[in-house]
Write a protein that holds these residues in place. Sequence first.
Motif, PDB file in Angstrom:
ATOM      1  N   ALA A 159      28.977  47.147  40.345  1.00 12.36           N
ATOM      2  CA  ALA A 159      29.336  45.743  40.558  1.00 12.36           C
ATOM      3  C   ALA A 159      30.606  45.355  39.830  1.00 12.36           C
ATOM      4  CB  ALA A 159      28.202  44.828  40.104  1.00 12.36           C
ATOM      5  N   VAL A 160      31.281  44.395  40.418  1.00 11.96           N
ATOM      6  CA  VAL A 160      32.364  43.645  39.780  1.00 11.96           C
ATOM      7  C   VAL A 160      31.802  42.260  39.484  1.00 11.96           C
ATOM      8  CG1 VAL A 160      34.639  42.617  40.117  1.00 11.96           C
ATOM      9  CG2 VAL A 160      34.169  44.932  40.975  1.00 11.96           C
ATOM     10  N   MET A 161      32.001  41.762  38.269  1.00  9.63           N
ATOM     11  CA  MET A 161      31.490  40.451  37.886  1.00  9.63           C
ATOM     12  C   MET A 161      32.640  39.466  37.709  1.00  9.63           C
ATOM     13  SD  MET A 161      29.282  39.290  34.511  1.00  9.63           S
ATOM     14  CE  MET A 161      28.001  40.502  34.816  1.00  9.63           C
TER      15      MET A 161
ATOM     16  N   VAL B 240      31.495  47.653  36.651  1.00 12.76           N
ATOM     17  CA  VAL B 240      32.775  48.361  36.459  1.00 12.76           C
ATOM     18  C   VAL B 240      33.867  47.450  35.931  1.00 12.76           C
ATOM     19  CG1 VAL B 240      32.162  50.006  38.266  1.00 12.76           C
ATOM     20  CG2 VAL B 240      33.579  48.025  38.839  1.00 12.76           C
ATOM     21  N   ALA B 241      33.705  46.129  36.093  1.00 10.31           N
ATOM     22  CA  ALA B 241      34.753  45.203  35.650  1.00 10.31           C
ATOM     23  C   ALA B 241      34.184  43.798  35.546  1.00 10.31           C
ATOM     24  CB  ALA B 241      35.929  45.204  36.626  1.00 10.31           C
ATOM     25  N   VAL B 242      34.678  43.058  34.555  1.00  7.48           N
ATOM     26  CA  VAL B 242      34.378  41.633  34.427  1.00  7.48           C
ATOM     27  C   VAL B 242      35.696  40.876  34.375  1.00  7.48           C
ATOM     28  CG1 VAL B 242      33.405  39.835  32.944  1.00  7.48           C
ATOM     29  CG2 VAL B 242      32.187  41.994  33.238  1.00  7.48           C
ATOM     30  N   PHE B 243      35.817  39.859  35.227  1.00  4.70           N
ATOM     31  CA  PHE B 243      36.989  38.986  35.222  1.00  4.70           C
ATOM     32  C   PHE B 243      36.521  37.601  34.778  1.00  4.70           C
ATOM     33  CE2 PHE B 243      37.974  42.264  38.399  1.00  4.70           C
ATOM     34  CZ  PHE B 243      39.145  42.763  37.845  1.00  4.70           C
ATOM     35  N   ASN B 244      36.895  37.218  33.573  1.00  3.35           N
ATOM     36  CA  ASN B 244      36.499  35.941  32.999  1.00  3.35           C
ATOM     37  C   ASN B 244      37.557  34.894  33.317  1.00  3.35           C
ATOM     38  OD1 ASN B 244      35.178  34.006  31.367  1.00  3.35           O
ATOM     39  ND2 ASN B 244      36.403  34.589  29.592  1.00  3.35           N
ATOM     40  N   VAL B 245      37.114  33.756  33.851  1.00  2.00           N
ATOM     41  CA  VAL B 245      38.020  32.685  34.277  1.00  2.00           C
ATOM     42  C   VAL B 245      37.751  31.470  33.390  1.00  2.00           C
ATOM     43  CG1 VAL B 245      38.955  31.471  36.273  1.00  2.00           C
ATOM     44  CG2 VAL B 245      37.664  33.599  36.614  1.00  2.00           C
ATOM     45  N   ASP B 246      38.626  31.233  32.434  1.00  2.00           N
ATOM     46  CA  ASP B 246      38.399  30.175  31.441  1.00  2.00           C
ATOM     47  C   ASP B 246      39.716  29.477  31.131  1.00  2.00           C
ATOM     48  OD1 ASP B 246      37.568  28.532  29.401  1.00  2.00           O
ATOM     49  OD2 ASP B 246      36.828  30.128  28.098  1.00  2.00           O
ATOM     50  N   MET B 247      39.853  28.263  31.624  1.00  2.00           N
ATOM     51  CA  MET B 247      41.060  27.441  31.453  1.00  2.00           C
ATOM     52  C   MET B 247      42.229  28.031  32.246  1.00  2.00           C
ATOM     53  SD  MET B 247      40.836  26.349  27.400  1.00  2.00           S
ATOM     54  CE  MET B 247      42.274  25.261  27.504  1.00  2.00           C
ATOM     55  N   ILE B 248      42.296  27.672  33.526  1.00  2.00           N
ATOM     56  CA  ILE B 248      43.383  28.152  34.391  1.00  2.00           C
ATOM     57  C   ILE B 248      44.146  26.986  35.026  1.00  2.00           C
ATOM     58  CG2 ILE B 248      42.326  30.387  34.876  1.00  2.00           C
ATOM     59  CD1 ILE B 248      41.449  29.185  37.624  1.00  2.00           C
ATOM     60  N   GLY B 249      44.008  25.777  34.456  1.00  2.00           N
ATOM     61  CA  GLY B 249      44.541  24.605  35.134  1.00  2.00           C
ATOM     62  C   GLY B 249      45.749  23.932  34.516  1.00  2.00           C
ATOM     63  N   ARG B 250      46.277  24.457  33.429  1.00  2.00           N
ATOM     64  CA  ARG B 250      47.381  23.773  32.743  1.00  2.00           C
ATOM     65  C   ARG B 250      48.470  24.789  32.384  1.00  2.00           C
ATOM     66  NH1 ARG B 250      45.474  18.859  30.197  1.00  2.00           N
ATOM     67  NH2 ARG B 250      47.537  18.675  29.280  1.00  2.00           N
ATOM     68  N   ASN B 251      49.518  24.303  31.707  1.00  2.00           N
ATOM     69  CA  ASN B 251      50.524  25.165  31.100  1.00  2.00           C
ATOM     70  C   ASN B 251      50.297  25.177  29.597  1.00  2.00           C
ATOM     71  OD1 ASN B 251      51.732  25.442  33.629  1.00  2.00           O
ATOM     72  ND2 ASN B 251      53.186  23.778  33.261  1.00  2.00           N
TER      73      ASN B 251
ATOM     74  N   ASP C  66      38.103  53.670  45.168  1.00  2.00           N
ATOM     75  CA  ASP C  66      37.272  54.864  44.996  1.00  2.00           C
ATOM     76  C   ASP C  66      36.966  55.130  43.524  1.00  2.00           C
ATOM     77  OD1 ASP C  66      37.098  55.490  47.715  1.00  2.00           O
ATOM     78  OD2 ASP C  66      38.998  56.591  47.676  1.00  2.00           O
ATOM     79  N   GLU C  67      37.889  54.724  42.655  1.00  2.00           N
ATOM     80  CA  GLU C  67      37.790  55.027  41.230  1.00  2.00           C
ATOM     81  C   GLU C  67      37.437  53.779  40.428  1.00  2.00           C
ATOM     82  OE1 GLU C  67      38.021  58.127  40.372  1.00  2.00           O
ATOM     83  OE2 GLU C  67      38.698  58.805  42.345  1.00  2.00           O
ATOM     84  N   ARG C  68      36.914  53.998  39.238  1.00  2.00           N
ATOM     85  CA  ARG C  68      36.762  52.919  38.265  1.00  2.00           C
ATOM     86  C   ARG C  68      38.082  52.724  37.539  1.00  2.00           C
ATOM     87  NH1 ARG C  68      31.068  52.398  35.167  1.00  2.00           N
ATOM     88  NH2 ARG C  68      29.632  52.780  36.907  1.00  2.00           N
TER      89      ARG C  68
END
Length: 232
Positions: free
Chosen positions: A12-14, A95-106, A229-231
Amino acid sequence: VQGSDTKLAGEAVMILAHHDPNGAAGATIFNGADDNISGVVGLLAIAEAYAKAAAEGRGPRRSVVFVATDSEERGPSLGAWHLTMGPRFPLDSTVAVFNVDMIGRNEEIPADGGARFNGLEPQTAESNANAVNIIGYSRAPGLAAAVDSANRETGLTLRFRYDNNPSNMLRRSDQWPCLQKDVPAVWFHTGLHPDYHTAFDDAEKINYEKMIRIVRLIHQVSWNVANSDERF
């Protein structure tokens, strides 16, 4: 979203975002538009894209798990620690975690910002108008390279700078518990700003155009990893 490849669907990708802001203090309400409703909106948009693709018979080869944690602001990352203690999907198959935390400002760091900005160099919002920080790159270099590759179409300025910074940013969001369990994880973060952890973090201050581009980047890199195909 269940993976379509019989050999890879067990991996899984999270995609991860915490849904809690700082709540309230008396009559003062912390709406948390950037921290972290921006991340939750991104999470839902990406989930919708994956669900649509799966419904059309072109879903990802690996499974993709979407998680909105609670209590990131209390601990920190109590919800993410809880997740790693009793995950819905095995961590050794993640296989991977993509954390999305505060993507709305500069990112905007005032010279006299105090303890909230300890260890961060003063900088203007204008200098970060096209930038997003990728945090966790030193612990998950393969994922960082995958983000860089996926960004060729998005054209954002990726900043790899806070993993070993006195601000301790690497430990300040939900990718950290995952890294402690040896799960490759990176955090997409447009940076702190004067409204961070205040009652002025409101929706009218969100840079929606930039946020859309970051969400597209996260979708693309997660798609690439889910179909590789790969991690990484």
